[in-house]
Design a protein around this motif. Sequence first.
Motif, PDB file in Angstrom:
ATOM      1  N   ILE A   1       9.489 -13.719   5.257  1.00 37.80           N
ATOM      2  CA  ILE A   1       9.084 -12.893   4.123  1.00 37.80           C
ATOM      3  C   ILE A   1      10.247 -12.743   3.147  1.00 37.80           C
ATOM      4  CG2 ILE A   1       8.321 -10.589   3.431  1.00 37.80           C
ATOM      5  CD1 ILE A   1       6.165 -12.291   4.738  1.00 37.80           C
ATOM      6  N   ARG A   2      11.449 -12.674   3.675  1.00 37.90           N
ATOM      7  CA  ARG A   2      12.614 -12.576   2.786  1.00 37.90           C
ATOM      8  C   ARG A   2      12.693 -13.793   1.869  1.00 37.90           C
ATOM      9  NH1 ARG A   2      18.858 -13.477   4.082  1.00 37.90           N
ATOM     10  NH2 ARG A   2      19.778 -12.407   2.312  1.00 37.90           N
TER      11      ARG A   2
ATOM     12  N   VAL B   1       9.962 -13.592  -0.789  1.00 36.67           N
ATOM     13  CA  VAL B   1      10.272 -12.642  -1.860  1.00 36.67           C
ATOM     14  C   VAL B   1      11.350 -13.196  -2.776  1.00 36.67           C
ATOM     15  CG1 VAL B   1      11.263 -10.365  -2.349  1.00 36.67           C
ATOM     16  CG2 VAL B   1       9.535 -10.614  -0.558  1.00 36.67           C
TER      17      VAL B   1
ATOM     18  N   CYS C   1       6.209 -14.012  -2.978  1.00 39.52           N
ATOM     19  CA  CYS C   1       5.658 -12.731  -2.532  1.00 39.52           C
ATOM     20  C   CYS C   1       6.238 -11.612  -3.388  1.00 39.52           C
ATOM     21  CB  CYS C   1       5.983 -12.501  -1.057  1.00 39.52           C
ATOM     22  SG  CYS C   1       5.391 -10.937  -0.376  1.00 39.52           S
TER      23      CYS C   1
ATOM     24  N   HIS D   1       7.764  -8.121  -4.358  1.00 37.44           N
ATOM     25  CA  HIS D   1       8.619  -7.175  -3.650  1.00 37.44           C
ATOM     26  C   HIS D   1       8.034  -5.768  -3.791  1.00 37.44           C
ATOM     27  CE1 HIS D   1      12.117  -4.535  -2.909  1.00 37.44           C
ATOM     28  NE2 HIS D   1      12.464  -5.493  -2.071  1.00 37.44           N
TER      29      HIS D   1
ATOM     30  N   THR E   1       5.783  -2.870   1.424  1.00 37.02           N
ATOM     31  CA  THR E   1       5.363  -3.634   2.595  1.00 37.02           C
ATOM     32  C   THR E   1       6.313  -4.784   2.872  1.00 37.02           C
ATOM     33  OG1 THR E   1       3.068  -3.097   2.056  1.00 37.02           O
ATOM     34  CG2 THR E   1       3.438  -4.857   3.653  1.00 37.02           C
ATOM     35  N   SER E   2       6.628  -5.562   1.844  1.00 30.96           N
ATOM     36  CA  SER E   2       7.538  -6.689   2.048  1.00 30.96           C
ATOM     37  C   SER E   2       8.952  -6.205   2.353  1.00 30.96           C
ATOM     38  CB  SER E   2       7.548  -7.599   0.810  1.00 30.96           C
ATOM     39  OG  SER E   2       7.920  -6.880  -0.353  1.00 30.96           O
TER      40      SER E   2
ATOM     41  N   ALA F   1       9.016  -5.501   6.009  1.00 34.60           N
ATOM     42  CA  ALA F   1       9.018  -6.768   6.746  1.00 34.60           C
ATOM     43  C   ALA F   1      10.401  -7.405   6.748  1.00 34.60           C
ATOM     44  CB  ALA F   1       7.997  -7.725   6.139  1.00 34.60           C
TER      45      ALA F   1
ATOM     46  N   HIS G   1       2.338  -8.561   9.155  1.00 34.22           N
ATOM     47  CA  HIS G   1       3.522  -9.386   8.901  1.00 34.22           C
ATOM     48  C   HIS G   1       3.262 -10.837   9.331  1.00 34.22           C
ATOM     49  CE1 HIS G   1       8.217  -9.475   9.157  1.00 34.22           C
ATOM     50  NE2 HIS G   1       7.738 -10.643   8.755  1.00 34.22           N
TER      51      HIS G   1
ATOM     52  N   ALA H   1       0.733 -12.597   7.097  1.00 36.96           N
ATOM     53  CA  ALA H   1       1.313 -13.014   5.823  1.00 36.96           C
ATOM     54  C   ALA H   1       2.134 -14.290   5.983  1.00 36.96           C
ATOM     55  CB  ALA H   1       2.187 -11.894   5.256  1.00 36.96           C
TER      56      ALA H   1
ATOM     57  N   PHE I   1       0.977  -7.237   1.421  1.00 32.24           N
ATOM     58  CA  PHE I   1       1.702  -8.415   0.942  1.00 32.24           C
ATOM     59  C   PHE I   1       0.912  -9.030  -0.216  1.00 32.24           C
ATOM     60  CE2 PHE I   1       4.976  -8.654   4.097  1.00 32.24           C
ATOM     61  CZ  PHE I   1       4.432  -8.075   5.222  1.00 32.24           C
TER      62      PHE I   1
ATOM     63  N   ASP J   1       0.424 -11.978  -2.945  1.00 25.82           N
ATOM     64  CA  ASP J   1       0.750 -13.357  -3.272  1.00 25.82           C
ATOM     65  C   ASP J   1       1.001 -13.458  -4.773  1.00 25.82           C
ATOM     66  OD1 ASP J   1      -0.633 -16.537  -2.198  1.00 25.82           O
ATOM     67  OD2 ASP J   1       0.931 -16.117  -3.647  1.00 25.82           O
TER      68      ASP J   1
END
Length: 320
Positions: free
Chosen positions: A59-60, A63, A68, A70, A73-74, A77, A118, A121, A198, A200
Amino acid sequence: MIAGVRRPGAWKWAWPLTRSLTTSTPTRQSGGTLVERTVLREIYRLASHIEACADGQTIRAAVRSGVCEHNSTSALAIKTEELIERHGGARKAVRAQAVKRPLTLEDGFSWIRTLSLHVAALDDFRDTGAFEPQRRGPDLSFLVGQVVAHRSYHRDSPRGMGVITAWEPSFPEEAHADEPHQVIGDGGPAASSCGSGFVDARLCFAAVDRGRGGDEPHYRVLTRGGEARLVAQSLLQPLTGADGERRMRDGGALFTHLAWQGQYAPNSWLAQRYPDDAHEVRAGELERAQARVYETAAAGKAQLEAVQLSQGSDHLSAPL
């Protein structure tokens, strides 16, 4: 963070502390009930799935590459991923949190929902090519990181100029604007408790500006006003000079520096997603640096020749 599973030094760490759903009194159990052990195993399974993701498929990374959005939620994660990485694995991360507070059954179900979202996603991003390099085609006119002006707005307006953060070779039919953000996952309690879920960023925009040129490339443009717009190539024009040096709101996380007037250099995650664009930016920086070296050398040589000519003239004009 993944919640803890025991009170340090009290008893075995395998989910020994539970809270009855009908009473607030904690009870000690040597090994936990079947339900508790099942919940703990599910937490391990989900956390291990996150741990097993290949480098760059997190996820990092999503982002930092602009895939994704920011949000809360993100951000949660990313903290989970950092926690697992810092402790050298999912199981060690869970154990390390045991010193903070005991994990109740309610906590366990809450974390299963959060980690499930998580994992969903990550799977969705991977399956839709979010972590795959995007290769440039001959129809693309602009680079990621390029500062552009919108032909439909005055460049001094909040929507009049922006920086390109992504491109699509053709119009993505799934793209939408002025609608609820697309949330990846089941959108259940875990999503609602963490914000909007998350999102998109490849499909969600503040506005979609389609051109009249048929199926042409479209660009995700982060405007000066902070909007993310999907804009057709025919509606954009490049900016250079002083306008090309204006700082874009909220664009700092995607770029490292101003490569030259009108062009920002993408960060490492964005460069991995758009390697051809990053290569052109690096080549352009090198070319301009070499040109500056040649100009400096030429100016120094001209100055030296002028000094030598002046000294020679003084020597000839001196009286015998």
